[in-house]
Design an enzyme around this catalytic site. Structure first.
Site, PDB file in Angstrom:
ATOM      1  CG  PHE A 251      -1.741  -1.282   1.322  1.00 30.82           C
ATOM      2  CD1 PHE A 251      -2.718  -1.613   0.394  1.00 30.82           C
ATOM      3  CD2 PHE A 251      -1.466  -2.183   2.338  1.00 30.82           C
ATOM      4  CE1 PHE A 251      -3.415  -2.810   0.488  1.00 30.82           C
ATOM      5  CE2 PHE A 251      -2.156  -3.382   2.436  1.00 30.82           C
ATOM      6  CZ  PHE A 251      -3.132  -3.699   1.511  1.00 30.82           C
TER       7      PHE A 251
ATOM      8  CB  ILE B 210     -10.792  -5.284 -16.674  1.00 29.08           C
ATOM      9  CG1 ILE B 210     -11.319  -3.918 -16.198  1.00 29.08           C
ATOM     10  CG2 ILE B 210     -10.620  -6.247 -15.499  1.00 29.08           C
ATOM     11  CD1 ILE B 210     -10.452  -3.172 -15.204  1.00 29.08           C
ATOM     12  CG  LEU B 211      -4.652  -6.694 -18.018  1.00 29.89           C
ATOM     13  CD1 LEU B 211      -3.166  -6.946 -17.897  1.00 29.89           C
ATOM     14  CD2 LEU B 211      -5.026  -6.448 -19.470  1.00 29.89           C
ATOM     15  CG  ASN B 212      -7.866 -12.120 -13.612  1.00 29.82           C
ATOM     16  OD1 ASN B 212      -8.995 -12.190 -13.132  1.00 29.82           O
ATOM     17  ND2 ASN B 212      -6.991 -13.105 -13.468  1.00 29.82           N
TER      18      ASN B 212
ATOM     19  CD  GLU C 141      -1.515   3.930  -5.714  1.00 31.74           C
ATOM     20  OE1 GLU C 141      -1.144   4.806  -4.940  1.00 31.74           O
ATOM     21  OE2 GLU C 141      -0.898   3.632  -6.748  1.00 31.74           O
TER      22      GLU C 141
HETATM   23 MO1  MOS Z   1       1.204   3.049  -3.793  1.00 35.78          MO
HETATM   24  S1  MOS Z   1       0.737   4.345  -2.263  1.00 35.78           S
HETATM   25  O1  MOS Z   1       2.046   4.116  -4.831  1.00 35.78           O
HETATM   26  O2  MOS Z   1       2.053   1.708  -3.196  1.00 35.78           O
END
Ligand code: MOS
Length: 761
Positions: A268, A653-655, A728
């Site tokens: 993250f 969307i690939l998957n 994200e």
């Molecule tokens: Mo993301 S916050 O660029 O891992």
């Protein structure tokens, strides 16, 4: 058995539920199919090794003692009792730590640095934040190290520290740039236009500190080989940058440092840069002259790893009766430190989302004496969309225009501040489909009730920029008809390996179980770090370039006896386990046949992707519409999210399976950001007060309703494979959709996160 072999073995036993028949895959293709994750079984069976879990012989264990003061100097550090504690081998402080070079700062725009902060690591007596490591205790067991860490006694000479964001706001200054983009944008005269506008909103929005809480806390195992080379198992989103940076710090060749991280238990952004623990582990391993594990406690992650900074944002919107924006202002302040360089880009969304005649966009920062702030899933965009998308909702009520309609009215024909075309943008379509599926109907505030619960609905736009970075891959096609794709890229659970196997198998025209993917190792060709939702696009471009190169090399090998003799690369296609003439489908030869005939075991190529010129030519982003329903307890103010639908516009969307999971994960993290998470920070001492999962509340199952995900799946013709990032965007717009729904339910507008009970008083 290598990790890759293990993954492939698992994968080959597994029958993806809706996958095409491997033998006819060329007619169907793998890209776009909902394959289950190739590493899924290993993970649920506990067979996927994470950084702290590698079996290394003669391993010693380390723990960290953290500073309890915010700023100053270590006057005296007494390790005598700690040294006598059971099992203790070595205690490393600034007094006896090996001398190493300063860390190379991570630069999201490129470069090889990895460090989150430029501060020298355990080289000086200076203390820069409350929680800075002051000693590393090495012992025979983890428990012994932890116990001894408590016995280290430090006397500090303290200095005045700047830790109050509120106190420093008035001296905030604009940073030189924000991730290379301009700090301030002025188009026309927005203040005058706001004053003159018939309808306006002008408010301040606040977001708190947030800390990283990936399931896997940061962990490192460092193994030196005769002081000359180093192997590091590290939980990182940037294997290649970490290896380069460690090499620089220890003054050895980059090739001498191998960083291995095939599995990362959540990142993250918290593992996007290298924190002190990694270098400390390598340093202490040198001192104790044994392989060493430094696995950070949950509290340690709060002390050592930065998170989102607090923000105070102003959004002002002016409009005429038709709803068209005459002016848009988004300004505000975040915090950073003097030892890192990251301004949270909260004004990025508004630079690309709405048409307006006048703009004023500007950011300022204050420098605090804290751990370096860092990326946390959609840094900037998640808090920025909270402010902007709340303000749009507020203006919609002023205008008495449906909030979706207000957004449609202000949909720009081209990028409003960059003056370039959008490469692809179907946000209005995402809203249309989302509204239909969700059953959107805008109701009067405080008009729906279900027993003691006030019910309301809200929407908000989700936005995250498109990024692609230069990356390298290697592809080997073997005479047995299998292929291996290699790149140092990262799998944090997003499905990286799965989608790249789908992609490579399709491009090579091979059955999917004959293609394997090796990753998470800095010895492999350098891939870009995992961050900025860039990784899939970056890998796709690198792997596509490499497959083209390997097929060209193969074609050059075929010779005169092949049905392919005389054909150029442009004349051929890869399918059915080999290469065939595009014009005459009967002409072709399998990889096995070519390689056997020419007497080679394999053909291999390495290639680097092109510069991402599409980002210069077009405004590129991922878009979405977040719909939610909340229930607010009329008496207590308790907020429950009862329904969610995310409708996304992120290219191809690939998957669908792994993508839906990514979107959902982002939305769940957004629910935490909106309702439960908040780092409690003692502004007198600069110390985090709730450094545990007992007191820092991430959303749990009962906080999260079923989350429905739909997406347009319209490819962007200017992006490799038509895709935009999806890692994200899920978190963006979430907090605003909830705040908007809370207003719709209660008639109370909450402009400060998290939306806790006290805010209803
Ligand atoms: Mo993301 S916050 O660029 O891992």
């Amino acid at each position: 058995m290598s990790i890759t072999q293990k993954i492939m073995e698992t994968f080959m036993q597994y029958k993806p539920d809706q996958a095409p028949d491997p033998l006819t895959q060329n007619k169907h293709g793998y890209v776009g199919k909902p394959l289950s994750r190739v590493d899924g079984q290993l993970k649920v069976k506990g067979e996927a090794p994470f950084s702290a879990e590698y079996k290394v012989e003669n391993l010693a264990y380390a723990a960290i003692a953290y500073s309890s003061v915010t700023k100053g100097k270590i006057k005296k550090i007494d390790v005598s009792s700690a040294e006598k504690a059971h099992g203790v081998l070595v205690i490393m402080t600034h007094e006896n730590a090996p001398k190493i070079n300063d860390p190379l700062l991570f630069n999201p725009g490129g470069g090889k640095g990895a460090a989150a902060s430029a501060l020298p690591i355990l080289q000086q007596a200076d203390v820069h934040w409350n929680g800075q490591p002051v000693a590393v205790i090495v012992a025979q067991t983890q428990d012994q190290a932890e116990a001894a860490a408590k016995l280290v006694e430090v006397e500090y000479e303290t200095a005045a520290a700047s830790v109050s964001f509120d106190a420093l706001k008035k001296i905030a200054k604009p940073p030189a740039n924000i991730l290379g983009e301009p700090t301030e944008i002025k188009i026309g005269d927005a203040e005058t236009a706001i004053n003159a506008a018939k309808f306006k909103v002008d408010n301040i929005y606040r977001t708190p500190r947030y800390n990283h809480n990936a399931i896997e806390p940061h962990a490192t195992i460092a193994v030196w080989h005769d002081d000359k080379s180093l192997t590091v198992f590290d939980s990182t989103q940037a294997t290649y940058n970490v290896s380069y940076t460690l090499a620089e710090m220890f003054g050895i060749q980059p090739e001498a440092v191998r960083v291995i991280a095939p599995f990362v238990g959540g990142g993250f952004g918290g593992k996007g840069t290298m924190w002190w623990n990694t270098a400390l582990c390598a340093m202490a391993a040198k001192v104790v002259n044994r392989p060493l594990k430094l696995s950070i406690s949950r509290e340690g992650v709060f002390r050592l790893v930065g998170g989102r900074t607090p923000s105070e944002q102003r959004v002002a919107l002016g409009a005429e009766s038709d709803g068209k924006f005459t002016a848009l202002i988004h300004t505000g302040i975040t915090a950073t430190t003097t030892h890192n360089n990251f301004t949270e880009q909260f004004t990025f969304p508004v630079r690309h989302l709405y048409a307006a005649e006048n703009f004023y966009i500007g950011q300022k920062i204050v420098n605090l004496d804290t751990v370096a702030n860092t990326f946390m899933r959609a840094p900037g965009e998640s808090i920025g969309t909270f402010a902007v998308e709340s303000a749009i909702d507020e203006l919609a009520y002023e205008l008495k225009i449906d909030p979706i309609e207000l957004r449609r009215i202000n949909e720009p024909a081209k990028d409003p501040v960059r003056d370039v075309a959008f490469s692809m943008r179907n946000l209005t379509e995402a809203y249309r489909r989302g509204a239909e599926k969700f059953g959107w109907k805008h109701q009067t505030p405080r008009s729906q009730k279900d027993g003691k619960w006030l019910v309301g609905q809200g929407v908000a736009t989700a936005y995250y920029p498109y990024y692609r970075f230069v990356s390298t891959a290697r592809v080997r096609i073997s005479a047995d008809g299998t292929a291996v794709v290699q790149t140092s890229t990262h799998e944090m659970g997003m499905g990286t390996a799965t989608v790249q196997i789908q992609h490579a198998a399709q491009r090579l025209g091979l059955p999917i179980h004959q293609v394997s993917f090796e990753y998470g190792d800095s010895n492999l060709p350098p891939a870009s770090f995992a961050g900025g939702s860039n990784q899939t696009a970056s890998n796709v471009a690198a792997i596509a370039a490499t497959i083209e190169k390997v097929l060209r090399e193969l074609l050059a090998l075929v010779g005169d006896n092949s049905p392919l003799a005389g054909l150029k690369y442009e004349d051929i296609e890869a399918r059915d386990g080999g290469i065939f003439s595009k014009k005459d489908s009967s002409k072709g030869e399998t990889y096995t046949s070519i390689l056997q005939r020419v007497g080679q075991d394999y053909v291999e190529a390495e290639a680097t992707s092109s510069e991402p010129s599409e980002m210069q030519e077009y405004s590129m982003g991922s878009y979405g519409a977040q719909f939610c329903e909340v229930r607010v307890n009329e008496k207590s103010g308790e907020v429950r999210v009862s329904r969610w639908l995310g409708s996304f516009d992120c290219g191809k969307i690939l998957n669908p399976k792994t993508a839906t999971s990514q979107f959902r994960g982002g939305i769940i993290m957004g629910i935490g950001m909106a309702l439960t998470e908040e780092t409690l920070f003692d502004e007198r001492k600069g110390r985090i007060m709730n450094a545990s999962l007992a007191e820092y509340h991430v959303p749990v199952n009962l906080d999260v309703p079923h989350i429905e995900i739909i997406y347009n799946d319209i490819p962007d013709e200017h992006a490799p494979l038509g895709l935009h990032g999806i890692g994200e965007i899920g978190i963006t717009g979430v907090a605003a959709a909830i705040a908007n729904a809370v207003f719709n339910a209660t008639g109370k507008r909450i402009r400060e996160l998290p939306i806790t009970l006290d805010k209803f008083l």
